[in-house]
Design an enzyme around this catalytic site. Structure first.
Site, PDB file in Angstrom:
ATOM      1  N   HIS A  21      15.904 -27.085   5.007  1.00 39.63           N
ATOM      2  CA  HIS A  21      14.996 -26.383   5.921  1.00 39.63           C
ATOM      3  C   HIS A  21      14.196 -25.284   5.229  1.00 39.63           C
ATOM      4  O   HIS A  21      13.038 -25.039   5.593  1.00 39.63           O
ATOM      5  CB  HIS A  21      15.786 -25.837   7.100  1.00 39.63           C
ATOM      6  CG  HIS A  21      16.308 -26.921   8.013  1.00 39.63           C
ATOM      7  ND1 HIS A  21      17.625 -27.328   8.001  1.00 39.63           N
ATOM      8  CD2 HIS A  21      15.670 -27.718   8.914  1.00 39.63           C
ATOM      9  CE1 HIS A  21      17.782 -28.301   8.869  1.00 39.63           C
ATOM     10  NE2 HIS A  21      16.617 -28.564   9.436  1.00 39.63           N
ATOM     11  N   VAL A  70       1.917 -32.754  24.937  1.00 40.20           N
ATOM     12  CA  VAL A  70       1.568 -31.468  24.313  1.00 40.20           C
ATOM     13  C   VAL A  70       0.266 -31.591  23.532  1.00 40.20           C
ATOM     14  O   VAL A  70      -0.629 -30.736  23.641  1.00 40.20           O
ATOM     15  CB  VAL A  70       2.708 -30.991  23.383  1.00 40.20           C
ATOM     16  CG1 VAL A  70       2.260 -29.797  22.541  1.00 40.20           C
ATOM     17  CG2 VAL A  70       3.938 -30.621  24.197  1.00 40.20           C
ATOM     18  N   ASP A  85      40.036 -39.210 -16.971  1.00 38.42           N
ATOM     19  CA  ASP A  85      39.367 -38.436 -15.920  1.00 38.42           C
ATOM     20  C   ASP A  85      38.925 -37.086 -16.482  1.00 38.42           C
ATOM     21  O   ASP A  85      39.293 -36.023 -15.973  1.00 38.42           O
ATOM     22  CB  ASP A  85      40.318 -38.263 -14.730  1.00 38.42           C
ATOM     23  CG  ASP A  85      39.627 -37.696 -13.503  1.00 38.42           C
ATOM     24  OD1 ASP A  85      38.387 -37.776 -13.442  1.00 38.42           O
ATOM     25  OD2 ASP A  85      40.320 -37.164 -12.612  1.00 38.42           O
TER      26      ASP A  85
END
Length: 599
Positions: free
Chosen positions: A68, A150, A461
């Protein structure tokens, strides 16, 4: 592991750092923090809120600000005026929160596209807290009519229009709709709209750009990496030419924006190669070209996937979350199904690089362990290299025929945390305390030289090869030493980074394993926090992966038929020819790693 005493050290990609900085700026609890001679360790707990619409994740609180803030602030900075703002979509009020940071804003008209999500946001206190009460601001008017009404009835024009448009609705990306929006802009006004991913849907992305230009509007395109959603695309458009420069700085409070946004406006050669292909692809009500493009992109998916309302990987992730501890904050079943979940997320960072999230670490660790152990003819003795958090051991211990596990990890801080910090002990199910587990806190290269016994399965790993020290643990010479510790019928598995985001690193590790003389098979799986993640199996004898079935029932993230993990798209395979062998005499994997992440 890197030898590092710097408290400000950082390894990995910039997105991990941005994400961590954002989490530390919000509500969180530090469970453990410390520094060893090898790395800085940070274990934090955050509450993660997630909103789903018809089982599709719309946003989560961990990284919604990245999205955002990237959506709103470039348009607000480029706009000459902020007096009147129109926001389309954003039913949760999260873009609205960012708009209201500008004191020059006098009026905001918010038009919801999903009344159900708007209702959820208004009735969920946790969302109201996230949007900082933006709906209650006296400058905000929430329209009770649809967007078409609108646009037809609005008399005053807007300085900025922010449109969060549903990607699956091609009607919103037409010439006709963009022309309606353009008519609502002032002469100096500016519009920003969400778009397809430039990386994953390049042709659709550039087609939307061309459609805006055909209105006509001047166009400025950019993209941002949002951890949970990948590469997100946006389009800025206005009636005057638009230009972004390095001098432009965002001067409102934010949690995720870098000082220099210029890299957002730069695209890779591969993405740019699609731009010219989109010249004549303009989306209109007559042609609906985007719908046709979307249909053609689905040709590579299965019929079941095409008919599904939601991405199967996303649905699997949601089911996984619902099968673990969670709290339902809101559920609406009328109209669109809206679900708001709250989960606790425990996250481990090493040198500010994310190592695991408790929300989805099982996706990674089940994929790391079970293909190798399902293929292996014998599982008496297992060696785990790295993996000091104990999560891989937890998966190995699901096999009752495992008699002995050697865990070799250099960092005493990691081993102490995995053994004694309750949040981690709970995750690994006290794996390090099992009587079959033998812990060796030492350099794996020292362990190799002194070890005489062989193993049925070796699980590598280790951290990613981000520096020269770690790159040495991905060389031909290192893998040959491990090969000496493998039985004739044994299998080695190595985590190898992402074939999507670091394909040259991934395939170079595979090629380096092949150079030892081992037979290699490559596979991958989607891990929500990391995206597409890859592994390589290696053995002294040829590996048959056409019909691999899970041999234990208690896994939650893997398909029953593991052979599906070994299938790669042509795009992911295309980099294989550029892979390079990493050796002590020609150490280059860390340079490839840095090069790929600098891009």
């Amino acid at each position: 592991m890197s030898n590092n005493n710097n408290q400000d050290s950082f390894r990995g990609d910039i997105y991990d750092l941005i994400e961590l900085q954002q989490l530390l700026a919000g509500p969180h609890k530090i469970i453990f923090k410390g520094a060893s001679p090898y790395q800085n360790v940070l274990l934090i707990e955050t509450m993660n809120i997630r909103l789903y619409q018809n089982n599709e994740l719309k946003w989560n609180s961990m990284d919604e600000r990245i999205f955002h803030e990237a959506l709103v602030h470039p348009s607000m900075l480029l706009s000459e005026r902020h007096d009147r703002i129109l926001i389309i979509g954003d039913e949760s009020g999260l873009a609205l929160r960012e708009v209201l940071k500008y004191p020059s804003v006098n009026h905001v008209n918010l038009v919801a596209l999903s009344p159900e999500i708007l209702l959820a946001a208004k009735n969920t206190p946790e969302i109201i807290e996230l949007n900082e009460g933006s709906f209650s601001d006296k400058r905000v008017q929430i329209s009770d009519t649809n967007i078409d009404d609108v646009l037809m009835t609005e008399k005053q024009k807007f300085d900025v229009i922010i449109a969060i448009l549903p990607e699956e609705e091609s009607l919103f990306f037409t010439q006709e709709f963009f022309l309606q929006l353009s008519n609502q802009l002032t002469d100096s006004g500016l519009m920003v709209c969400t778009s397809s991913s430039p990386k994953d849907a390049s042709l659709e992305y550039w087609s939307i750009s061309k459609t805006l230009e055909s209105v006509p509007l001047y166009n400025l395109n950019y993209h941002v990496h949002v951890p949970w959603f990948g590469d997100c695309g946006f389009h800025l458009a206005g009636k005057k030419p638009l230009r972004w420069s390095e001098e432009k700085k965002i001067d409102v409070p934010n949690r995720s924006l870098p000082n220099n946004l210029m890299p957002w406006f730069i695209f890779s050669e591969q993405v740019m190669s699609f731009k010219n292909k989109a010249i004549v692809i303009v989306n209109s009500l007559d042609s609906l070209s985007l719908r046709k493009l979307s249909s053609s992109s689905e040709a590579s998916t299965t019929p079941a996937e095409q008919e599904a309302d939601v991405d199967p990987e996303e649905l699997k992730e949601l089911h996984h979350l619902l099968s673990n501890p969670h709290r339902i904050l809101y559920e609406g079943i009328e109209g669109d199904h809206v679900l708001v979940l709250e989960t606790t997320d425990v996250r481990l960072y090493l040198d500010k690089q994310l190592q695991f999230s408790s929300l989805d670490e099982e996706f990674y660790h089940e994929a790391l362990v079970h293909p190798a152990l399902s293929i292996s003819q014998k599982r008496d003795s297992i060696l785990i290299v790295g993996g000091g958090d104990g999560l891989a051991i937890r998966e190995v211990l699901k096999y009752p025929d495992v008699k002995h596990i050697d865990l070799v990890d250099l960092d005493p801080l990691m081993l102490d945390m995995a053994s004694n910090i309750s949040a981690v002990v709970s995750l690994n199910k006290s794996a390090l305390h099992d009587k079959r587990v033998f812990i060796h806190q030492q350099d794996i290269q020292v362990f190799q030289r002194n070890q005489k016994d062989q193993y049925d399965v070796i699980i590598v790993d280790l951290p990613d090869p981000g520096d020269e020290v770690l790159s040495r643990l991905y060389t031909v010479e290192f893998f040959k030493e491990l090969l000496n510790l493998l039985t004739e019928d044994g299998i080695l598995v190595c985590q190898s980074h992402s074939p999507e985001y670091a394909p040259l690193v991934y395939w170079s590790i595979g090629l380096t394993l092949m150079e030892t003389g081992m037979h290699v098979q490559s596979y991958h799986i989607n891990v929500p926090s990391f995206g597409d993640w890859g592994f390589h199996l290696a053995a002294k004898k040829p590996l048959a992966v056409d019909d691999i079935k899970l041999t234990i029932p208690n896994t939650t993230t893997l398909p029953e038929d593991l052979s599906t993990l070994f299938v790669f798209s042509p795009m992911l395979q295309s980099v294989l020819m550029e892979a390079q062998i990493n050796s002590l005499s020609d150490l280059k994997l860390h340079e490839i790693y840095r090069q790929e992440f600098s891009q």
